[in-house]
Enzyme design. Structure first.
Site, PDB file in Angstrom:
ATOM      1  N   ALA A   5      -0.941   8.726  -2.003  1.00  0.00           N
ATOM      2  CA  ALA A   5      -0.732   7.539  -2.836  1.00  0.00           C
ATOM      3  C   ALA A   5      -1.154   7.840  -4.265  1.00  0.00           C
ATOM      4  CB  ALA A   5      -1.538   6.364  -2.286  1.00  0.00           C
ATOM      5  N   TRP A  11      -3.377   4.614   0.172  1.00  0.00           N
ATOM      6  CA  TRP A  11      -4.585   4.755  -0.635  1.00  0.00           C
ATOM      7  C   TRP A  11      -5.835   4.265   0.102  1.00  0.00           C
ATOM      8  CZ3 TRP A  11      -6.510  -0.023  -0.561  1.00  0.00           C
ATOM      9  CH2 TRP A  11      -5.629  -1.107  -0.526  1.00  0.00           C
ATOM     10  N   GLU A  65      -0.059  -9.966   5.642  1.00  0.00           N
ATOM     11  CA  GLU A  65      -1.261  -9.121   5.681  1.00  0.00           C
ATOM     12  C   GLU A  65      -2.075  -9.365   4.409  1.00  0.00           C
ATOM     13  OE1 GLU A  65      -0.413  -4.890   5.307  1.00  0.00           O
ATOM     14  OE2 GLU A  65      -1.823  -4.539   6.925  1.00  0.00           O
ATOM     15  N   GLU A 124       3.323   4.497  10.640  1.00  0.00           N
ATOM     16  CA  GLU A 124       2.100   3.712  10.846  1.00  0.00           C
ATOM     17  C   GLU A 124       2.087   2.664   9.747  1.00  0.00           C
ATOM     18  OE1 GLU A 124       0.565   5.742  14.202  1.00  0.00           O
ATOM     19  OE2 GLU A 124       0.091   3.846  13.239  1.00  0.00           O
TER      20      GLU A 124
HETATM   21  N1  LIG Z   1      -0.824   1.616  10.458  1.00  0.00           N
HETATM   22  C1  LIG Z   1      -1.663   2.393   9.815  1.00  0.00           C
HETATM   23  O1  LIG Z   1      -2.247   3.353  10.352  1.00  0.00           O
HETATM   24  C2  LIG Z   1      -1.926   2.115   8.359  1.00  0.00           C
HETATM   25  C3  LIG Z   1      -2.981   2.799   7.748  1.00  0.00           C
HETATM   26  C4  LIG Z   1      -3.219   2.551   6.382  1.00  0.00           C
HETATM   27  C5  LIG Z   1      -2.435   1.651   5.661  1.00  0.00           C
HETATM   28  N2  LIG Z   1      -1.422   1.011   6.300  1.00  0.00           N
HETATM   29  C6  LIG Z   1      -0.612   0.036   5.577  1.00  0.00           C
HETATM   30  O2  LIG Z   1      -0.322   0.513   4.249  1.00  0.00           O
HETATM   31  C7  LIG Z   1      -0.275  -0.585   3.345  1.00  0.00           C
HETATM   32  C8  LIG Z   1      -1.217  -0.319   2.194  1.00  0.00           C
HETATM   33  O3  LIG Z   1      -1.053   0.987   1.699  1.00  0.00           O
HETATM   34  P1  LIG Z   1      -0.159   1.236   0.419  1.00  0.00           P
HETATM   35  O4  LIG Z   1      -0.271   0.113  -0.570  1.00  0.00           O
HETATM   36  O5  LIG Z   1      -0.415   2.630  -0.062  1.00  0.00           O
HETATM   37  O6  LIG Z   1       1.313   1.180   1.048  1.00  0.00           O
HETATM   38  P2  LIG Z   1       2.678   1.540   0.320  1.00  0.00           P
HETATM   39  O7  LIG Z   1       3.706   1.394   1.353  1.00  0.00           O
HETATM   40  O8  LIG Z   1       2.826   0.820  -0.969  1.00  0.00           O
HETATM   41  O9  LIG Z   1       2.523   3.101  -0.057  1.00  0.00           O
HETATM   42  C9  LIG Z   1       2.273   4.038   0.948  1.00  0.00           C
HETATM   43  C10 LIG Z   1       2.734   5.409   0.444  1.00  0.00           C
HETATM   44  O10 LIG Z   1       4.141   5.368   0.272  1.00  0.00           O
HETATM   45  C11 LIG Z   1       4.489   5.786  -1.041  1.00  0.00           C
HETATM   46  N3  LIG Z   1       5.716   5.084  -1.399  1.00  0.00           N
HETATM   47  C12 LIG Z   1       5.856   3.830  -1.885  1.00  0.00           C
HETATM   48  N4  LIG Z   1       7.166   3.528  -2.056  1.00  0.00           N
HETATM   49  C13 LIG Z   1       7.876   4.649  -1.669  1.00  0.00           C
HETATM   50  C14 LIG Z   1       9.258   4.985  -1.600  1.00  0.00           C
HETATM   51  N5  LIG Z   1      10.203   4.119  -1.972  1.00  0.00           N
HETATM   52  N6  LIG Z   1       9.608   6.219  -1.154  1.00  0.00           N
HETATM   53  C15 LIG Z   1       8.668   7.106  -0.777  1.00  0.00           C
HETATM   54  N7  LIG Z   1       7.326   6.842  -0.808  1.00  0.00           N
HETATM   55  C16 LIG Z   1       6.951   5.626  -1.253  1.00  0.00           C
HETATM   56  C17 LIG Z   1       3.286   5.416  -1.864  1.00  0.00           C
HETATM   57  O11 LIG Z   1       3.251   6.182  -3.059  1.00  0.00           O
HETATM   58  C18 LIG Z   1       2.158   5.801  -0.920  1.00  0.00           C
HETATM   59  O12 LIG Z   1       1.939   7.188  -0.964  1.00  0.00           O
HETATM   60  C19 LIG Z   1      -0.703  -1.799   4.144  1.00  0.00           C
HETATM   61  O13 LIG Z   1       0.434  -2.501   4.572  1.00  0.00           O
HETATM   62  C20 LIG Z   1      -1.418  -1.212   5.353  1.00  0.00           C
HETATM   63  O14 LIG Z   1      -1.387  -2.063   6.467  1.00  0.00           O
HETATM   64  C21 LIG Z   1      -1.155   1.209   7.644  1.00  0.00           C
END
Ligand SMILES: NC(=O)c1ccc[n+]([C@@H]2O[C@H](COP(=O)([O-])OP(=O)(O)OC[C@H]3O[C@@H](n4cnc5c(N)ncnc54)[C@H](O)[C@@H]3O)[C@@H](O)[C@H]2O)c1
Ligand SMILES: O=CCCC(=O)O
Length: 487
Positions: free
Chosen positions: A187, A161, A392, A261
């Protein structure tokens, strides 16, 4: 340039059905889920809630569209990506307002992301026509070696998100440039931005099935069947390390090509010879870009003790100048966090640090009232055992500690399971290169607080992920290498 819509008009103009196989359709069970405004907690819109059956239908469409898209001349694929880059650019104000509405960040941050996110489409429109292999006689004279690159096949992209547009285009761009078809599961906090992007691809004439978008409040249920389907050939995920690990286990069972990522815990190291004003400006950028909700965000500030008080005083003054408020307010420069869960995490990490002995130099108390606001915060003398140095924070909190020697600084910087980005400020080139090589990260900013660039390979090591996005490296994640042995 499209006329500038107000928030209500803009929200109403965004399609809320599923973009599936080139059509806009309701979710299989007619379900929808709510998208909320982080500034008020109120519902902004309701979006179709994709189910497992929708996911399988999207994969059916992606498989059917695959061969023709792979055979489409690279220049044609390039021109379509370039056309959508132009469409996003023409509607930059709408994209910026939409991202601020659903994710909360201040408008200047959203405007910056629109430029950044759109650029991935222009960059990979140029890469599309430069996919090449090689040809050589076998050294032993036993024949000839012909190497060619082919699209990996149908892909699943799962995006976070915090950069709703850029984390989508950073996957869609190279996938389409390489000749792959792709299904995007955004997301649940921020589906509207990708819905608007899908509309622009549809307007640009993208063939049916090449791109499908599956907003869903049940991420695991929707993506599970795809990860078990042998027709899927690639998973590209951006999000938390915890979820990334779970998905990697599932993808491993199908031996899927996988890019991850993930999370970060970036150290920001200020040596005694640094240009202190430049270091403070870099620190503010590395900390408060995207309101601190960035995987590249500086989480831990390790400052040489001889300049630490000056640095903390200057940093406190600069961060105090950020105006906390709804992202849509013209003078707001720090918006709310994306949801209550994120706000609670930040509160917990700050309270833990203070209980362990950290001193509060700025902020440190969550704002009362509606919305998920947390002020710019500076903590000094943060004890080694504090959680905020290990986890983080994903919020506008700078945790400062001191060091006396380069060895101490390096040990502290590498004392984390993450390995995405790191930042160092020094005027000594030898030290900059020596420390950059010793840092356990995929990215190092030297006298810079913002490192992200479409032309550079973005990614990390250790718990920060696998693979690279962007740069000339990014398209390789969507290509297979084939060796043809000739007589
Ligand atoms: N390295 C990068 O380029 C990068 C970029 C942006 C965000 N991030 C990381 O993302 C995190 C924040 O984003 P977030 O809260 O959306 O992360 P998140 O892992 O909660 O969710 C990311 C995506 O995964 C989906 N998801 C969640 N659980 C799932 C499952 N069990 N199976 C399939 N899909 C699932 C979510 O709906 C969302 O679309 C932070 O840790 C941040 O560091 C990393
Ligand atoms: O949140 C992740 C960082 C996104 C970027 O800077 O590319």
């Amino acid at each position: 340039m499209m006329g500038h819509m107000d928030a209500a008009e803009l929200i109403r103009s965004v399609p809320t059905d599923l973009f599936l196989g080139g059509e806009w359709v309701a979710a299989e069970n007619g379900a929808t889920f709510g998208v909320h405004d982080p500034a008020t907690g109120e519902e902004l819109a309701r979006v179709a809630d994709a189910g497992p059956g929708d996911a399988v239908r999207a994969l059916d469409a992606a498989v059917a569209a695959g061969p023709a898209w792979a055979a489409t001349p690279p220049r044609e694929r390039a021109e379509l990506l370039r056309a959508v880059w132009q469409k996003i650019t023409d509607r930059a104000d709408d994209f910026a307002l939409l991202m601020t509405l659903e994710m909360g960040k201040a408008l200047p941050e959203s405007r910056s992301e629109v430029t950044y996110g759109a650029e991935f489409l222009r960059w990979f429109s140029e890469e599309a026509v430069r996919i090449s292999g090689r040809y050589t006689p076998a050294p032993a004279g036993t024949g000839r070696v012909l190497v060619t690159k082919q699209p990996v096949g149908p892909c699943l992209a799962i995006t976070p998100w915090n950069f709703p547009l850029a984390m989508g285009t950073r996957k869609i761009g190279p996938a389409l440039a390489a000749g792959c078809t792709i299904i995007v599961k955004p997301a649940s906090e921020t589906p509207l931005t990708i819905q608007l992007l899908a509309q622009l691809f549809d307007e640009a004439g993208l063939p049916a099935g090449v791109l499908s978008v599956l907003p869903s409040s049940h991420a695991s249920e929707v993506t599970g069947p795809l990860l078990e389907d042998p027709r899927l050939r690639k998973l590209t995920f951006t999000g938390s390390t915890e979820v990334g690990r779970t998905l990697a286990e599932k993808a491993g069972r199908s031996l899927l090509r996988t890019s991850l990522e993930l999370g970060g815990n970036a150290p920001f190291v200020v040596f005694e010879d640094a240009d202190l004003d430049a270091a403070v400006e870099g620190a503010v950028a590395a900390k408060l870009r995207n309101g601190g909700e960035a995987c590249t965000a500086a989480n831990r500030f390790h400052v040489h003790n001889s300049v630490r008080e000056q640095f903390v005083a200057k940093l406190t003054e600069r961060m105090a100048s950020y105006k906390l408020g709804p992202g849509t307010e013209p003078d707001a420069t720090l918006g709310p966090l994306v949801n209550e869960k994120q706000k609670k995490t930040v509160i917990e990490l700050v309270q833990d640090a203070v209980s362990a002995g950290a001193s509060v130099r700025l902020g440190g108390e969550a704002a009362d009232g509606p919305g998920w606001f947390y002020p710019a915060t500076v903590l000094d003398d943060v004890p080694h055992e504090a959680r905020i140095l290990k986890e983080e924070v994903f919020g506008p909190v700078a945790a400062v500690t001191g060091f006396d020697t380069e060895e101490e600084a390096l040990a502290a910087a590498n004392d984390t399971r993450y390995g995405l980005a790191a930042y160092i400020f020094t005027r000594d080139l030898d030290r900059a290169l020596r420390v950059s090589h010793a840092l356990e990260t995929g990215i190092v900013g030297v006298n810079r607080g913002v490192v992200s660039d479409v032309a550079a390979p973005f990614g990390g090591i250790k718990d920060s992920g696998l693979g690279r996005e962007g740069g000339t490296e990014g398209i390789e994640e969507f290509l297979e290498t084939k060796y043809i042995a000739l007589q």
